[in-house]
Design a protein around this motif. Structure first.
Motif, PDB file in Angstrom:
ATOM      1  N   VAL A 313      91.811 -25.741  57.048  1.00 27.38           N
ATOM      2  CA  VAL A 313      91.023 -26.800  56.410  1.00 27.38           C
ATOM      3  C   VAL A 313      91.179 -26.733  54.887  1.00 27.38           C
ATOM      4  CG1 VAL A 313      88.685 -27.655  55.993  1.00 27.38           C
ATOM      5  CG2 VAL A 313      89.379 -27.008  58.294  1.00 27.38           C
ATOM      6  N   VAL A 314      91.276 -25.533  54.332  1.00 30.23           N
ATOM      7  CA  VAL A 314      91.550 -25.404  52.904  1.00 30.23           C
ATOM      8  C   VAL A 314      92.901 -26.047  52.584  1.00 30.23           C
ATOM      9  CG1 VAL A 314      91.920 -23.785  51.000  1.00 30.23           C
ATOM     10  CG2 VAL A 314      90.160 -23.320  52.692  1.00 30.23           C
ATOM     11  N   GLY A 315      93.839 -25.952  53.532  1.00 29.26           N
ATOM     12  CA  GLY A 315      95.115 -26.629  53.352  1.00 29.26           C
ATOM     13  C   GLY A 315      94.949 -28.124  53.186  1.00 29.26           C
ATOM     14  N   VAL A 316      94.039 -28.708  53.941  1.00 29.47           N
ATOM     15  CA  VAL A 316      93.746 -30.133  53.792  1.00 29.47           C
ATOM     16  C   VAL A 316      93.141 -30.401  52.416  1.00 29.47           C
ATOM     17  CG1 VAL A 316      92.560 -32.113  54.786  1.00 29.47           C
ATOM     18  CG2 VAL A 316      93.297 -30.249  56.272  1.00 29.47           C
ATOM     19  N   LEU A 317      92.235 -29.514  51.995  1.00 31.28           N
ATOM     20  CA  LEU A 317      91.586 -29.664  50.690  1.00 31.28           C
ATOM     21  C   LEU A 317      92.615 -29.681  49.558  1.00 31.28           C
ATOM     22  CD1 LEU A 317      88.932 -29.648  49.014  1.00 31.28           C
ATOM     23  CD2 LEU A 317      89.076 -27.152  49.043  1.00 31.28           C
TER      24      LEU A 317
END
Length: 352
Positions: A313-317
């Motif tokens: 999810v941090v990758g999406v951020l």
């Protein structure tokens, strides 16, 4: 570039904030939307992805796909970066930063899970969002479509072995239903639908009718991107607010690998003499990630509340704002790129 596109970074930031805030204030609403899944693929997100890529797919004449062979250098560069560099560089960065430098500030029981999430993220090349990035760099649409389709075909056979190798596992359970359904939803369905619509428009009103529709629907691509961000960050709003330091530390290796791999692809294309309209999307495809699959795989393998799921999810951020900065760098460096000796020679030979 329209005023809306020019300030896209601002709109992205506002949508991320709105998504996190709404997810925190209305968790039940986002939980209900998140439950609308088939094989762990969220259907509302799938619809938004269609809206993102259909405007670009409408521009593609598949009769011209035979010309893609002229861009074999760009395809070779992107495949090299996607499959021979990116997963392994991310594993190295994960072990260096998360496993060593940042270890004192991270939960000890989640270190390995965080690294696993980073590896899963890097092993899944981007599918849908690449069409948006390519469009913003005025990329060659036939190259972009062919490269994405080729990556999807390779991903079916290479995703599990690469993840398994880098995680040090003898066997790994991959959500095959998620992977296959994602390819169908994000590539096959919008391609077929856009081509049926394109043929009907050309048959009834010619090129004028097609251009008129494109002018009307083009803004939908960016609006759908922003709506997707609100949903994705709404799903993880509570976790992001509860662990700000972890989010910041996990963002470091992701940030480095995006610039590392996009820069490598861009420079290799320039060295090979490929045109800028191919080098731009090649750099973006080489650096971006198929975050929908990565999130689903991490949840399937390690659980919804695992460090691996949070890392994806941090990758999406990081993905959207950083990729927008790469788009800006690619666009602003076009003059420098075109002055490359091999690029100039290839361009001259092509015109001759």
């Amino acid at each position: 570039m329209s005023p809306f596109e020019r300030y896209l970074t601002l709109w992205v930031a506002l949508c991320i904030v709105a998504g996190i805030g709404l997810g925190y204030l209305m968790p039940d609403v986002f939980a209900a939307i998140g439950a609308m899944e088939v094989a762990r693929v969220n259907m509302p997100v799938a619809v938004l992805v269609w809206l993102m890529i259909v405007p670009m797919l409408l521009r593609i004449d598949f009769a011209a796909l035979g010309q893609v062979s002229r861009h074999w250098r760009g395809i070779g560069v992107t495949l090299f970066v996607n499959w021979a560099v990116k997963p392994f560089s991310m594993a190295l960065l994960g072990w260096l930063f998360v496993g060593w430098l940042f270890r004192p500030w991270l939960p000890a029981d989640q270190i390995d899970s965080y690294i696993a999430g980073l590896i899963i993220l890097a092993a899944a090349p981007c599918t849908a969002m690449v069409f948006v990035w390519s469009n913003l760099t005025r990329g060659e649409p036939h190259f972009t479509l062919s490269q994405v389709a080729l990556n999807d075909a390779i991903m079916i056979v290479a995703f599990a072995p690469i993840v398994g190798l880098l995680l040090g596992l003898s066997a790994i359970t991959v959500p095959w239903a998620t992977l296959v359904l994602s390819v169908v939803l994000y590539i096959v369905v919008p391609v077929i639908g856009s081509q049926i619509l394109r043929r009907r428009l050309l048959a009834s009103g010619g090129q004028v009718a097609l251009e008129r529709l494109l002018h009307r629907v083009q803004p939908l691509s960016l609006v759908a991107l922003l709506a997707t961000l609100v949903l994705l960050f709404g799903f993880q709003g509570e976790q992001i607010l509860a662990q700000p330091l972890v989010i910041l530390l996990l963002a470091v290796p992701i940030l480095i690998q995006v610039y590392l791999n996009s820069g490598l692809a861009y420079l290799l294309n320039r060295w090979a003499g490929e045109r800028h309209c191919v080098a731009g999307p090649s750099a973006l495809i080489g650096a971006s990630n198929f975050f929908e699959l990565a999130v689903a795989a991490a949840i399937s393998l390690f659980g919804l509340t695992s460090g691996a799921a949070l890392a994806t999810v941090v990758g999406v951020l990081i993905e959207v704002p950083v990729m927008l900065s790469v788009v800006r760098i690619v666009n602003r460096s076009k003059g420098w790129y075109d002055r490359g000796a091999r690029v100039a020679r290839m361009t001259t030979e092509a015109k001759a």
